[in-house]
Scaffold this motif. Structure first.
Motif, mmCIF file in Angstrom:
data_model
loop_
_atom_site.group_PDB
_atom_site.id
_atom_site.type_symbol
_atom_site.label_atom_id
_atom_site.label_comp_id
_atom_site.label_asym_id
_atom_site.label_seq_id
_atom_site.Cartn_x
_atom_site.Cartn_y
_atom_site.Cartn_z
ATOM 1 N N ALA A 1 0.835 -1.204 0.000
ATOM 2 C CA ALA A 1 0.000 0.000 0.000
ATOM 3 C C ALA A 1 0.869 1.254 0.000
ATOM 4 O O ALA A 1 0.553 2.243 -0.679
ATOM 5 C CB ALA A 1 -0.933 -0.010 1.207
ATOM 6 N N GLN A 2 1.973 1.214 0.750
ATOM 7 C CA GLN A 2 2.912 2.348 0.760
ATOM 8 C C GLN A 2 3.505 2.571 -0.618
ATOM 9 O O GLN A 2 3.667 3.716 -1.068
ATOM 10 C CB GLN A 2 4.014 2.095 1.781
ATOM 11 N N LYS A 3 3.854 1.476 -1.302
ATOM 12 C CA LYS A 3 4.408 1.592 -2.650
ATOM 13 C C LYS A 3 3.373 2.176 -3.604
ATOM 14 O O LYS A 3 3.701 2.983 -4.481
ATOM 15 C CB LYS A 3 4.866 0.223 -3.154
ATOM 16 N N LEU A 4 2.114 1.769 -3.423
ATOM 17 C CA LEU A 4 1.044 2.297 -4.262
ATOM 18 C C LEU A 4 0.864 3.793 -4.026
ATOM 19 O O LEU A 4 0.712 4.574 -4.982
ATOM 20 C CB LEU A 4 -0.261 1.547 -3.963
ATOM 21 N N ASP B 1 1.571 -8.192 -5.798
ATOM 22 C CA ASP B 1 2.775 -8.294 -4.964
ATOM 23 C C ASP B 1 2.454 -8.827 -3.569
ATOM 24 O O ASP B 1 3.259 -9.541 -2.960
ATOM 25 C CB ASP B 1 3.471 -6.937 -4.877
ATOM 26 N N VAL B 2 1.269 -8.490 -3.053
ATOM 27 C CA VAL B 2 0.835 -9.074 -1.781
ATOM 28 C C VAL B 2 0.689 -10.577 -1.931
ATOM 29 O O VAL B 2 1.175 -11.363 -1.102
ATOM 30 C CB VAL B 2 -0.503 -8.462 -1.310
ATOM 31 N N ILE B 3 0.038 -10.997 -3.011
ATOM 32 C CA ILE B 3 -0.180 -12.428 -3.241
ATOM 33 C C ILE B 3 1.139 -13.154 -3.486
ATOM 34 O O ILE B 3 1.319 -14.297 -3.049
ATOM 35 C CB ILE B 3 -1.147 -12.627 -4.426
ATOM 36 N N CYS B 4 2.086 -12.503 -4.160
ATOM 37 C CA CYS B 4 3.398 -13.120 -4.377
ATOM 38 C C CYS B 4 4.064 -13.436 -3.042
ATOM 39 O O CYS B 4 4.624 -14.525 -2.857
ATOM 40 C CB CYS B 4 4.292 -12.186 -5.194
#
Length: 512
Positions: free
Chosen positions: A165-168, A192-195
């Motif tokens: 979320a920070q990256k977003l 990326d969360v799922i990865c």
């Protein structure tokens, strides 16, 4: 011999040929009427041999749900028809959907094992499209137990989502208030969360193989023309013998994904230490396989072959990112169209959070965030038709007969937009999910975005966590406005495997 030919030639007069064809057609319609005896109403005399009622569908419909519109209008919300070799029933009322999904969940727990399904799941070896039976029940239990640790481990899941979320947020800051299409950054943020959950700490779509995995998934979803064509072709089993390129174009990306996943499985298995605690989805699957092997359990070991495991990982990855990122696109589109609700949500975020970042512990204190997500799921209808069910035995629906092996669709979009269930159902209004005390209404009836019963989405809890954190983070930091003032995104759904909003651009105006 010549006498025999002469007899046949004499028989093949115009009148006799007409009589033969007439007899065959009458026999065909008698068989159709017998097949559908006691079933929901539907078009019987437009069912042509081999093709069935294909010409009764609205051929110009852009969405699958719209293709059945005239049938629903002529025969009612619960109707039946024949397409190719299959009998179909459409359930479009709250009562019929609840009956098949909840009251008679086991009787409707099957999945159609069509050519494309069987091929792209390596013989029905996944929990989304696999048929109901011992192997499906085993993997469903394994899938949910491995996944549950992330949902129950609040600090772990919160950390992994918050990092993305920070990256977003950073990406949106870099747009500096200029118009951009949020689709790709939302997709990559959720992926990326799922990865991290699937492949382990430190893995994301910057890894070449995982980036390729994401691109393959995205291409399948975006190539909606091929997906729709294959869906129709599957109703006619003989088409698998024809040189139709659509099948190859649709199925080949799945095999490429399986190849990437097999590579990860081999690498992880080479370094697998059963004494270590499970840290990601793949290690959870390998741990289960090791336990079955050590116990000498042949049946469990057979259910944990590589073909089953690559399907589990593919479902975890593809389903885990696609529906969530699509829902986020709908959330932004609706809130740009309804700035008043966006302001209300941000006011609540400011009152509850102040300067600190959102946490899962804030869910009860941020009912408007959750209400906006629920309303988006209701109105956006990412899955307007749930994955098709198949009857496991002869049963009934709303008093009608439904034979074994009938394909049954739950038209949840019709329920979500039913004026008898929801006031002004086509209007976006998060406050319909807030009670008079300002608290979230958590037990909404007539609401099935994740399905229900035996085949309810296994990732529902994880999806809700991701949606809450991502929505909270981006709305705390940005106000979303149209690309051009006065021209918000068009709220038109495009249906492929899921229903996503028509592409749009917006501007993200930083709040702090």
């Amino acid at each position: 011999m010549s006498t025999a030919f002469a007899t046949i030639y004499d028989f093949l007069s115009l009148g006799n040929v007409f009589l033969l064809l007439f007899t065959l057609m009458v026999s065909h319609y008698i068989m159709v009427l017998y097949e559908f005896r006691g079933m929901p109403p539907g078009p019987r005399f437009t069912a042509v041999p081999v093709l069935g009622n294909v010409f009764s569908l609205d051929s110009k419909a852009e969405k699958l749900t719209d293709a059945f519109r005239s049938l629903k209008r002529n025969y009612g919300p619960v109707f039946s028809l024949k397409l190719g070799s299959y009998k179909f029933v459409m359930a479009s009322t709250p009562e019929s959907v609840k009956e098949m999904l909840i009251k008679k969940s086991t009787e409707y727990a099957g999945r159609p094992q069509t050519y494309s399904v069987q091929t792209r799941t390596l013989g029905g070896k996944d929990i989304a499209f696999g048929n109901y039976g011992p192997s499906w029940k085993f993997h469903r239990k394994l899938f949910t137990s491995v996944l549950r640790q992330y949902v129950s481990d609040i600090p772990l899941i919160e950390s992994r989502v918050s990092v993305q979320a920070q990256k977003l947020v950073q990406f949106m800051q870099e747009q500096d208030g200029k118009p951009f299409d949020p689709a790709d950054c939302l997709m990559r943020g959720v992926a990326d969360v799922i990865c991290g959950i699937t492949f382990g700490e430190g893995f994301d779509t910057t890894h070449p193989d995982l980036n390729q995995l994401l691109n393959l998934c995205a291409n399948i979803v975006e190539n909606d023309d091929v997906a729709r064509l294959v869906t129709v072709l599957d109703f006619f089993p003989f088409t698998k013998y024809l040189p139709i390129k659509a099948y190859d174009r649709f199925i080949q990306p799945f095999f490429e994904m399986f190849g990437i996943i097999r590579k990860f499985l081999r690498e992880r298995e080479e370094n697998f230490d059963p004494a270590k605690s499970v840290q990601d989805f793949i290690s959870g699957l390998l741990c289960a396989r090791n336990e079955a092997k050590m116990a000498g359990d042949g049946e469990r070991s057979a259910f944990l072959s590589d073909d089953y495991l690559v399907n589990d990982v593919e479902v975890m990855f593809a389903a885990g990112y696609e529906t969530t990122s699509t829902t986020l696109k709908w959330v932004i589109a609706y809130l740009v169209n309804h700035p008043k609700y966006q302001e209300d949500i941000q006011r609540q975020l400011d009152e509850v959070l102040g300067e600190r970042s959102p946490s899962l512990n804030d869910r009860a204190s941020l009912p408007l965030v959750q209400a906006a997500i629920i309303e988006t799921l209701r109105l956006g209808n990412v899955g307007p038709l749930l994955l098709p069910h198949v009857t496991m035995t002869d049963t009934t629906l709303c008093g009608y007969r439904v034979p074994k092996d009938t394909i049954v669709f739950a038209d949840t979009e019709s329920v979500h937009l039913n004026p008898n269930c929801w006031k002004d159902p086509t209007n976006f209004n998060p406050y319909r999910h807030i009670d008079k005390n300002g608290q979230l209404i958590t037990n909404q009836s007539n609401f099935f975005p994740f399905g229900a019963g035996r085949r309810v989405c296994a990732g529902e809890a994880l999806a809700k966590v991701k949606l809450f954190l991502f929505v909270s983070w981006i709305l705390q930091n940005f106000t979303f406005v149209p690309e051009v003032d006065g021209h918000p995104p068009e709220l038109r759904g495009i249906f492929s495997i899921t229903q996503f909003p028509a592409p749009y651009k917006i501007r993200a105006i930083q709040r702090k």
